[in-house]
Each structure stands twice: as structure tokens, then as C-alpha cells.
Design an enzyme around this catalytic site. Sequence first.
Site, PDB file in Angstrom:
ATOM      1  N   GLU A  63       9.588  -6.970  -4.194  1.00 12.19           N
ATOM      2  CA  GLU A  63       9.537  -8.215  -3.391  1.00 12.19           C
ATOM      3  C   GLU A  63      10.488  -8.162  -2.195  1.00 12.19           C
ATOM      4  O   GLU A  63      11.068  -9.161  -1.789  1.00 12.19           O
ATOM      5  CB  GLU A  63       9.767  -9.446  -4.270  1.00 12.19           C
ATOM      6  CG  GLU A  63       8.597  -9.614  -5.240  1.00 12.19           C
ATOM      7  CD  GLU A  63       8.380 -11.010  -5.749  1.00 12.19           C
ATOM      8  OE1 GLU A  63       8.704 -11.964  -5.032  1.00 12.19           O
ATOM      9  OE2 GLU A  63       7.844 -11.124  -6.866  1.00 12.19           O
TER      10      GLU A  63
ATOM     11  N   ARG B 223      10.742 -14.533  -3.949  1.00 12.55           N
ATOM     12  CA  ARG B 223      12.108 -13.974  -3.935  1.00 12.55           C
ATOM     13  C   ARG B 223      13.093 -14.928  -4.614  1.00 12.55           C
ATOM     14  O   ARG B 223      14.030 -14.503  -5.285  1.00 12.55           O
ATOM     15  CB  ARG B 223      12.520 -13.680  -2.492  1.00 12.55           C
ATOM     16  CG  ARG B 223      11.767 -12.496  -1.926  1.00 12.55           C
ATOM     17  CD  ARG B 223      11.873 -12.371  -0.419  1.00 12.55           C
ATOM     18  NE  ARG B 223      11.098 -11.220   0.039  1.00 12.55           N
ATOM     19  CZ  ARG B 223      10.777 -10.984   1.304  1.00 12.55           C
ATOM     20  NH1 ARG B 223      11.179 -11.830   2.252  1.00 12.55           N
ATOM     21  NH2 ARG B 223      10.076  -9.931   1.638  1.00 12.55           N
TER      22      ARG B 223
ATOM     23  N   GLN C   2      29.481  -0.785 -19.822  1.00  8.20           N
ATOM     24  CA  GLN C   2      30.865  -0.305 -19.939  1.00  8.20           C
ATOM     25  C   GLN C   2      31.568  -0.978 -21.121  1.00  8.20           C
ATOM     26  O   GLN C   2      32.277  -0.327 -21.892  1.00  8.20           O
ATOM     27  CB  GLN C   2      31.606  -0.593 -18.618  1.00  8.20           C
ATOM     28  CG  GLN C   2      32.881   0.189 -18.435  1.00  8.20           C
ATOM     29  CD  GLN C   2      32.617   1.690 -18.260  1.00  8.20           C
ATOM     30  OE1 GLN C   2      31.507   2.110 -17.975  1.00  8.20           O
ATOM     31  NE2 GLN C   2      33.644   2.482 -18.478  1.00  8.20           N
TER      32      GLN C   2
ATOM     33  N   THR D 240       1.474  -5.785  -9.904  1.00  9.59           N
ATOM     34  CA  THR D 240       1.818  -6.331 -11.222  1.00  9.59           C
ATOM     35  C   THR D 240       0.653  -7.175 -11.726  1.00  9.59           C
ATOM     36  O   THR D 240       0.079  -7.961 -10.963  1.00  9.59           O
ATOM     37  CB  THR D 240       3.092  -7.211 -11.119  1.00  9.59           C
ATOM     38  OG1 THR D 240       4.120  -6.426 -10.509  1.00  9.59           O
ATOM     39  CG2 THR D 240       3.547  -7.681 -12.487  1.00  9.59           C
TER      40      THR D 240
ATOM     41  N   GLU E 208       0.866  -1.186   0.000  1.00 10.33           N
ATOM     42  CA  GLU E 208       0.000   0.000   0.000  1.00 10.33           C
ATOM     43  C   GLU E 208       0.901   1.233   0.000  1.00 10.33           C
ATOM     44  O   GLU E 208       2.107   1.136   0.265  1.00 10.33           O
ATOM     45  CB  GLU E 208      -0.897  -0.003   1.244  1.00 10.33           C
ATOM     46  CG  GLU E 208      -1.839  -1.197   1.262  1.00 10.33           C
ATOM     47  CD  GLU E 208      -2.821  -1.173   2.427  1.00 10.33           C
ATOM     48  OE1 GLU E 208      -2.821  -0.194   3.207  1.00 10.33           O
ATOM     49  OE2 GLU E 208      -3.593  -2.142   2.537  1.00 10.33           O
TER      50      GLU E 208
ATOM     51  N   GLY F 242      29.993   3.677 -25.769  1.00 17.11           N
ATOM     52  CA  GLY F 242      28.907   4.591 -26.176  1.00 17.11           C
ATOM     53  C   GLY F 242      27.677   3.828 -26.646  1.00 17.11           C
ATOM     54  O   GLY F 242      26.536   4.256 -26.416  1.00 17.11           O
TER      55      GLY F 242
ATOM     56  N   GLN G 261      43.136  -6.713 -21.715  1.00 18.16           N
ATOM     57  CA  GLN G 261      42.944  -7.252 -20.361  1.00 18.16           C
ATOM     58  C   GLN G 261      41.829  -6.522 -19.593  1.00 18.16           C
ATOM     59  O   GLN G 261      41.092  -7.140 -18.824  1.00 18.16           O
ATOM     60  CB  GLN G 261      44.259  -7.159 -19.586  1.00 18.16           C
ATOM     61  CG  GLN G 261      44.226  -7.951 -18.299  1.00 18.16           C
ATOM     62  CD  GLN G 261      45.506  -7.780 -17.494  1.00 18.16           C
ATOM     63  OE1 GLN G 261      45.989  -6.676 -17.313  1.00 18.16           O
ATOM     64  NE2 GLN G 261      46.047  -8.886 -17.032  1.00 18.16           N
TER      65      GLN G 261
HETATM   66  N1  COS Z   1       6.959 -17.561   6.562  1.00 20.29           N
HETATM   67  C1  COS Z   1       5.976 -17.797   7.455  1.00 20.29           C
HETATM   68  N2  COS Z   1       5.754 -16.990   8.530  1.00 20.29           N
HETATM   69  C2  COS Z   1       6.551 -15.911   8.673  1.00 20.29           C
HETATM   70  C3  COS Z   1       7.587 -15.620   7.777  1.00 20.29           C
HETATM   71  C4  COS Z   1       7.787 -16.505   6.691  1.00 20.29           C
HETATM   72  N3  COS Z   1       8.760 -16.284   5.799  1.00 20.29           N
HETATM   73  N4  COS Z   1       8.192 -14.479   8.177  1.00 20.29           N
HETATM   74  C5  COS Z   1       7.577 -14.082   9.310  1.00 20.29           C
HETATM   75  N5  COS Z   1       6.585 -14.946   9.600  1.00 20.29           N
HETATM   76  C6  COS Z   1       5.699 -14.915  10.775  1.00 20.29           C
HETATM   77  C7  COS Z   1       6.526 -14.879  12.042  1.00 20.29           C
HETATM   78  O1  COS Z   1       6.911 -16.175  12.425  1.00 20.29           O
HETATM   79  C8  COS Z   1       5.596 -14.191  13.025  1.00 20.29           C
HETATM   80  O2  COS Z   1       4.655 -15.102  13.545  1.00 20.29           O
HETATM   81  P1  COS Z   1       4.868 -15.816  15.017  1.00 20.29           P
HETATM   82  O3  COS Z   1       5.078 -14.716  16.004  1.00 20.29           O
HETATM   83  O4  COS Z   1       3.601 -16.583  15.195  1.00 20.29           O
HETATM   84  O5  COS Z   1       6.074 -16.685  14.877  1.00 20.29           O
HETATM   85  C9  COS Z   1       4.810 -13.238  12.146  1.00 20.29           C
HETATM   86  O6  COS Z   1       4.923 -13.713  10.799  1.00 20.29           O
HETATM   87  C10 COS Z   1       5.370 -11.828  12.202  1.00 20.29           C
HETATM   88  O7  COS Z   1       6.734 -11.896  11.828  1.00 20.29           O
HETATM   89  P2  COS Z   1       7.754 -10.700  12.068  1.00 20.29           P
HETATM   90  O8  COS Z   1       7.752 -10.317  13.511  1.00 20.29           O
HETATM   91  O9  COS Z   1       9.054 -11.076  11.470  1.00 20.29           O
HETATM   92  O10 COS Z   1       7.045  -9.510  11.256  1.00 20.29           O
HETATM   93  P3  COS Z   1       7.523  -8.048  10.911  1.00 20.29           P
HETATM   94  O11 COS Z   1       6.341  -7.173  10.926  1.00 20.29           O
HETATM   95  O12 COS Z   1       8.695  -7.670  11.761  1.00 20.29           O
HETATM   96  O13 COS Z   1       7.964  -8.161   9.362  1.00 20.29           O
HETATM   97  C11 COS Z   1       9.488  -8.432   7.527  1.00 20.29           C
HETATM   98  C12 COS Z   1       8.996  -8.922   8.903  1.00 20.29           C
HETATM   99  C13 COS Z   1      10.144  -7.071   7.616  1.00 20.29           C
HETATM  100  C14 COS Z   1      10.486  -9.454   7.088  1.00 20.29           C
HETATM  101  C15 COS Z   1       8.318  -8.388   6.553  1.00 20.29           C
HETATM  102  O14 COS Z   1       7.451  -7.348   6.874  1.00 20.29           O
HETATM  103  C16 COS Z   1       8.748  -8.197   5.102  1.00 20.29           C
HETATM  104  O15 COS Z   1       9.131  -9.156   4.427  1.00 20.29           O
HETATM  105  N6  COS Z   1       8.666  -6.966   4.581  1.00 20.29           N
HETATM  106  C17 COS Z   1       8.875  -6.718   3.152  1.00 20.29           C
HETATM  107  C18 COS Z   1       7.612  -6.909   2.395  1.00 20.29           C
HETATM  108  C19 COS Z   1       7.859  -7.011   0.928  1.00 20.29           C
HETATM  109  O16 COS Z   1       8.663  -7.791   0.474  1.00 20.29           O
HETATM  110  N7  COS Z   1       7.138  -6.197   0.179  1.00 20.29           N
HETATM  111  C20 COS Z   1       7.308  -6.173  -1.247  1.00 20.29           C
HETATM  112  C21 COS Z   1       6.031  -6.140  -1.935  1.00 20.29           C
HETATM  113  S1  COS Z   1       5.296  -7.636  -2.206  1.00 20.29           S
HETATM  114  S2  COS Z   1       5.490  -7.926  -4.103  1.00 20.29           S
END
Ligand code: COS
Length: 383
Positions: free
Chosen positions: A364, A244, A337, A158, A127, A341, A280
Site C-alpha cells: 500500500e 493506508r 530480543q 490480496t 503490475e 532464543g 533495567q
Molecule cells: N486523492 C485524490 N486524487 C489524488 C490523490 C489522492 N490521494 N493523489 C494524487 N491525486 C491526483 C492529483 O491531484 C493529480 O490530479 P490533478 O492534476 O487533477 O490534481 C493526479 O492524481 C496525479 O497525481 P500525481 O501527480 O501526484 O501522480 P504521480 O504519478 O506523481 O503519483 C504517487 C503519485 C507516487 C503518490 C502515487 O503514484 C502512489 O501513491 N504510488 C504508490 C502506489 C501504491 O501505494 N501502490 C501499492 C499497491 S496498492 S495495494
Amino acid sequence: MDLNLSEELVLLRNLAKGFTDERIRPAAAEIEREHRVPRALIDAMAEAGLMGVAVPEEYGGAGLGEMGLCIVMDEITRGDFSVAVTYGAHASIGAMSVLVGGTSAQLKRFLPEMASGKLLGAYALSEAGAGSDPAAMTTTARKDGASWVIDGEKVWITNGDMADIITVFTVTDRERGARGGITAFLVPRESKGVTIGKREEKMGQRGSATVTISFEDVRVSDDNRLGGVGDGFKIAMGTLDRGRLALGANCLGCAREAHAMSVDYATQREAFGKPISDHQAIQWMLADNACDIYTMESLVYRTAWMCDQKRAFGRESAMTKLVCSEALDRVVDRAVQIHGGMGYSAEYKIEQLYRDARVTRIYEGTSEIQRLVIARDVIKRGS
Ligand code: COS
């Protein structure tokens, strides 16, 4: 780990390579010029049997896992990054969100049509105020009788204007946030109250549709709730683990293409009375590109193998995405590079690859988010 590809995976690579050479490469210039991947090209991928590569056979897919998906991504990105990203929004994060989070009824109901390409998928998490921190999302879903009502807005989606079915993440319990407060839904794009915004004008990957989607009193049945109430954040993250990895394969394909073009150019272009590949300074850049590509290839296919073995692969997926996107930036930079050009001219495709590559360090999950995921796992589980 067995480094030999199975016969099926060899056939799949040949199929994807053939499709790339015959259908994607000839269309690539027009896709870039028109900023549009034709739906007919996606339908042709479906006819070729590529849309459900990672969907298990019991749900109508090819059952070739993430290894198969990465092979297809690697090959088709060589032809055009926008086509690969359009494909990935469906075959990787769209369909895989259903595989990761769906109930057994949903797997049977949605996956066969997604695997055949009849239903094109998309994934709506980000968002305007919730990119790196998706738990801060404000799109809500509230229960109303036997259905749910969704309100809010998603950005950077996308395939948003092409997809038939969109995986939408919503807040159902603000207090619980990432831990039980987010719920996912499969929303048909044609639903009343769904409005698709204009396509973003982007630096690269211009052919792939990236749109804003607004939801105003959008009613979906409880059967379209993906997984349980409150399971959404884990479904989102579990899907991104796969996304990813597949993105690492995109980076690999793009790097291979830039490198192949650089080798061709360097062996033909002459300076100081000999091909520049005899100098080289150029040889070192070609060698560094080859090393980066070998690293990328090793990471992508090892991590895909781990996923298909049903081992934990979240940290490895983040490492693959981080290393591959940063390596790709180096490879395309060297490729420009080497082309001198000519590399800066829009008449040469290398200029487009340079622009296409840049966003891989952002979408992602940025490189900074990948480092956060890796570091947290290192601290939790050890090195
Ligand atoms: N698979 C399954 N569960 C997951 C997980 C994964 N890969 N990663 C985290 N979780 C779970 C955790 O285990 C936790 O649950 P429990 O407390 O029950 O164990 C819960 O989700 C929250 O996890 P966490 O505390 O790590 O959450 P955060 O809010 O700190 O977020 C990040 C973690 C920053 C890693 C996450 O928000 C992220 O990936 N952000 C980027 C988002 C992104 O890629 N956006 C791009 C657009 S999408 S195309």
C-alpha cells in the site's frame, strides 16, 4: 476531537475482540501452517456483522466510518495478521473503492452485498512493472459497443482467488496517464478470460492469498465502470488514503500483541535470580514499546476521526502508515530480543509476528512513497 468512543464503537470493539478470541485465535496456527484463511472464517465475520463496518447505513452497512474500521482492524490483527489483511482487502480497499468512486446506482447495486459479505471484494492496481508508479500500468480497457474489453495482468492481489468482485484499474488513454487516462472497473472474478495465478510464497502473512490475475479479452458492461472514464487514478489514490490508515490500525494491533506477549514473558522468565522485567535493560525496551504503541494509537484514531469528519486527510494517512509500519518493526524487533532464543524459535508466535510485520513498510505504498506524499503536501500546503 472527542476521545471518548461512542456506545456503538465500544460495542463494536467488544464484538471484534470477542470474535478474535473465540474464532481467530483458535484458528491462527492452522492458518499459518496451511497458508490459507478459510472462507468459512470470513463468512463467520460476515454473520457477525463485521464486513460493512465503514459502509454507510443507507447502503446496508453499519455506518461506523473509518473509526469503526480501524477498531476492527486493531482487534482482529491481534488474533492473526493474515485474517486482518484478507478482511482489509475487502472491507477497506475493496468496498471503499466503490464508496470513493461509485455512481449512486453503483453504491446501491454493490455496497449492500459487499456490506453483508455476500460479495467479497479485492483491489487490483499493481503490475509487474508498475508498483510505486501505478500510472505506468499497461493493463488496457477499450470500448467495444456497450461494453469494455480488458487485457493485461495484475500482481500481488490480496484475495485475488477468493474475491467475487475485483476493482481493476486500466489504461484508457495512454497520453493522459494519471490525469484522466486511467479508468476503474468492477470485474466479477468468474468473468470469461480472467485467470488466477498461483499463490505467492511470502516471508510473512502467509495465510493471506496473494496472486497474479491475468485478463484476456475480458468483457465487462459499461455499468461496471467505476465512476467516470478517466477517474481511475483519483479513485485509486482516494481509496489508498483510506487503506493506508486502516493499515496503520493493523500495525497497531500487531504491535499490541507483540508487546503483551513481551510483558508476559518478561515477568515470568528469570535471569540472575529475578524476573527479567526487573532488569533495567528489559524495562527500557518495554518502555520504548509502550511509547511506540501510544504514538501509533494516537495517529490512527486521530486520522480516522479526520476522515470521518470529511476533512482532508491524505497527508495524515501517509504519516500514519509511515510511522506505524516503522514503529511496528521496532516493536517486533524488541519483542524478539526480549524473548531471547525463544523469540527466534518457530514454536513461539513472536517469530511469526516479526515476519508478518516486515511487509507493512512495503505494501500500500512503501515508506519512501509515503515520504514523497507527505513532502509534496508540505511543499504545496505548508507545514
Ligand atoms: N486523492 C485524490 N486524487 C489524488 C490523490 C489522492 N490521494 N493523489 C494524487 N491525486 C491526483 C492529483 O491531484 C493529480 O490530479 P490533478 O492534476 O487533477 O490534481 C493526479 O492524481 C496525479 O497525481 P500525481 O501527480 O501526484 O501522480 P504521480 O504519478 O506523481 O503519483 C504517487 C503519485 C507516487 C503518490 C502515487 O503514484 C502512489 O501513491 N504510488 C504508490 C502506489 C501504491 O501505494 N501502490 C501499492 C499497491 S496498492 S495495494
